[in-house]
Scaffold this motif. Sequence first.
Motif, PDB file in Angstrom:
ATOM      1  N   THR A  33      -0.562   7.038   2.015  1.00 39.61           N
ATOM      2  CA  THR A  33      -1.935   6.680   2.379  1.00 39.61           C
ATOM      3  C   THR A  33      -1.991   6.083   3.778  1.00 39.61           C
ATOM      4  O   THR A  33      -2.845   6.424   4.596  1.00 39.61           O
ATOM      5  CB  THR A  33      -2.498   5.682   1.361  1.00 39.61           C
ATOM      6  OG1 THR A  33      -2.466   6.274   0.065  1.00 39.61           O
ATOM      7  CG2 THR A  33      -3.936   5.303   1.702  1.00 39.61           C
ATOM      8  N   VAL A  82      -8.807   2.098   3.505  1.00 38.32           N
ATOM      9  CA  VAL A  82      -7.384   1.944   3.806  1.00 38.32           C
ATOM     10  C   VAL A  82      -7.170   0.858   4.847  1.00 38.32           C
ATOM     11  O   VAL A  82      -6.284   0.009   4.724  1.00 38.32           O
ATOM     12  CB  VAL A  82      -6.792   3.281   4.291  1.00 38.32           C
ATOM     13  CG1 VAL A  82      -5.353   3.086   4.774  1.00 38.32           C
ATOM     14  CG2 VAL A  82      -6.823   4.321   3.182  1.00 38.32           C
ATOM     15  N   ILE A  87       0.851  -1.184   0.000  1.00 36.13           N
ATOM     16  CA  ILE A  87       0.000   0.000   0.000  1.00 36.13           C
ATOM     17  C   ILE A  87       0.890   1.239   0.000  1.00 36.13           C
ATOM     18  O   ILE A  87       1.963   1.246   0.603  1.00 36.13           O
ATOM     19  CB  ILE A  87      -0.899   0.004   1.246  1.00 36.13           C
ATOM     20  CG1 ILE A  87      -1.674  -1.317   1.325  1.00 36.13           C
ATOM     21  CG2 ILE A  87      -1.853   1.181   1.254  1.00 36.13           C
ATOM     22  CD1 ILE A  87      -2.365  -1.519   2.649  1.00 36.13           C
TER      23      ILE A  87
END
Length: 935
Positions: free
Chosen positions: A43, A112, A39
């Motif tokens: 973020t 997320v 990821i």
Amino acid sequence: MSIESIFTRSSAQAARYLGSTIVKTLKTKRLAEKAPHPIAQKTIAEFLERLTPATATELHGFLESAQFDYLANQVLSWQMTGWHEDRRAELLHDFRSNLGRITGMERTDVWVCADILLQLLTVVIADTATRVDRNVHPQAVSAATAMACQHLRNNDFIAYLRNLTAIEEYSTRLRDQVATLRSKLRLAHLASGPVTGYDGLHVEPSFSRGEDATRLFDIHQLVTAYSRLVVLGDPGAGKSTFAAKLAFDLATDRVPGFVGKVPFLLLVREYAHMLQGGHTLNDFLDATSHNPYNLTPPDDGLEYLLKSGAAVVIVDGVDELGTPEARRRFGELVEGFASRYAATQIVVTSRIVGYDDAPLDPHRFFRARVQPFTMAQCRQYALNWFALDDESTPEQQERMAHGLIAETDPVDDLRRNPLLLSLLCSVYASKHYIPRHRTEIYEQCAELLFERWDKRREIFVPLKYVVDVRPAITELAWRLFCDPSKRQAMRKREILDFLTRYLREERYATDHEAAAAAQDFLAFCAGRAWVLTEIGTVDHEPLYGFTHSTFLEYFAALQLVRQKETVEATWQALRPHIGDASWSVISELAVQILDRNSNGGANRFVGHLVRDQVEATEAVRLNFAARLTCHLTLNNVSLQNLCLRAVDRSCAVPASLRRRFLDHGPRSEVRFIDQPLSDLLLVSLPENASRVAKYVVDALLDRSEAADHVDWRENTPDFLLAFLRSFSRKNNETSQYITARMHELQLPPGARQWEALFNPQPEHLSEHGLGILYEETLVGQVGLPSNAQVLLALALANDQGNTFDDHLQWWLPQLYDFMIGQPWPWLISPVSHGHGYAAVRDEAAFLAPRVSTARFMRLPRRARSAALLMLLPYAQLFTPAPTDSPSNIVNLLSLARHQPDRINHVIRAIDQWDLDPYAYGLLMQYLHGEASPIG
């Protein structure tokens, strides 16, 4: 991107701190390197920054749920069937759906978080699944899933969530404890414990920003505006009540913009003993969490709350550390703490007297002052107080409240103090009258607190106040006051030893009897909210101290006078301490007690103050004597001698230093020299006020006559007489007598010249120039703002409504006619480089935010042009803050002068103002730097 980078680059201070150990572990394990779908670092970092303890608690609950076990099983099945991408999308959808339903996270955070959890499960299960044959019994797969889930729940990322959950639980419990323990007012007049909620008795005080009492605020406004705040107040002004109520308001979400904050109320006097041991402010916060709230912070819990800005730290009673050195050390702790925890709100309380000996950095800590009660607040408090008596009717309660207010008119300054007002209510409820002498009031309060209410409640009092208790208390107060380390409390065994020795010497035949009496005495005090009580513990041993410093100082003053016996001995004892802020109250009380005990005692003491030949201490001695006239009636000789000495000091300052664009150096010097006269002009005691007015005016007339050969511009007596003619605006007894006295007089010619400058007409401007409009007039603490500030405030201030004074509408056009014939510069400072314009700068800062463009545009054209030209010196000396409104007139004019690239923008705005052509042309020269009203 690897999982460990989530922590190494997170921008949240608290997350970085708690995550530091997790980073090390993850780097060692390198689990994240196996993640197939890393990821984006940014973020994840932003997600961690937004993650609160409350959200972490919800998320942790999800990870412990059966639903999470089911999803983990699905991830294992996905792994065993070959990591198909379409199946991953289905799993992500399931994670997001469950997280959105169970937690209160925003949609972006839900997505997320789902990505993070799926990635962690993928890594953990990959290790587990390699040991599971795809063809084994489903129970084996379930066992592998359970093992993977347990592995994940032991993961450091999940430990991070678990720690946040513990912090959330601790924060909630601490807020609940604060809300419970700080929800009641503890009042001495009812003698035991919490008696009523704030709504039943409390009257909200008002606060000023610094010394400017023209605009008042409530505490919520100040806390919202300033993250570093020092609240200063007199003894009994309600600082500790304010601190406790602020903690209660924060814990119950009553402060707008501070919902969910965790208050830490630190009572300094309970931890004064810890200052010697090198402790930090964090140690004090940890200690106050244990006692009185009985809570242990989780690991790193305090650090998280402080770094994340979730905490509000309230430090109550810095002045109670005693010595300036102790306060300086503690101030360094607070300033270091503020630097380390920039996100944490800090509120500090202290007495006014002595604070400047060891202040916190004024550039970082904004100063506010608790204002004395107004008459309306006094009346409301009295009504609330007597309404607590359930046995009386509403009519009786109201009658008692009105009687109390009427009886306390002679001691108006005392009743404006919340603590003393509460005690005055107590005295009045018991005696139905109020003593006139201040020390009698303190004595009645102490005696009443000790004895009368216990009798009313039919409780036997084994000790006699005057015979047994008061002498012991005065000895103890004196010992505490003179303690080298300036402690505000003593350990139980130390105070028992002291009382045993004292009682053995004074009253009892054996050590055993004295020790038993000392035990009885302490037990009696500890069970009642009297002047001496148990205030805390250290090493599990009770600490005893005075409930308020007012009583400590009163009883110490009693002991001082008792020891010294004569006026001369008392003078010699106090002489080295006159001017010492920490001795200020006790010295004044000692003289009052001396006057009560000895015929003419105050007059003889004031005689020493006035006649003492040590020149270096003259100012502080006369200041002290002048303050005494607010409380004690002096005879004619003493009062006249004091007035003459104060007038002579002030007349030694040339008039030219009193009427200038004063810089801060001369202004401070003049205020110091004038302080005795300034204090005398503010005397409100009726028995002294009329005589002060007579003696001061007569002395000035005598000195004016003696100096009639001096040019009026240097004649200070004439200057002061003219000043006193303008003094009628001050609302106190002395000013009223001065006004009456001055109207009886024909002023000397020089005084009439000065009076004309204080209230100039056009013909005076022709003689003296426009610069006189900007000159401040200063006498001690009582200063008159410049005429320019007064005129502009009347014409343009946003609090003046929609109408204009008739004289103002006549005066401004007249002034404009003179302006257009008066060449620049108007202001010429005697100090180079513009440093002599400190007073004008201060007035610019006062005017700038108050100028109303709407009122400016409503002025007639010539009046508007005059007002604008009068504003230009202020605009040139004013530097607006980045947050100031750019459309404000003063900010706009200053902007063009300081930022030439903005001139065209400013000119476009000015074109809308419809100015007279001459004023417009002069303004263009000003904007382009071709001319200036300041030399």
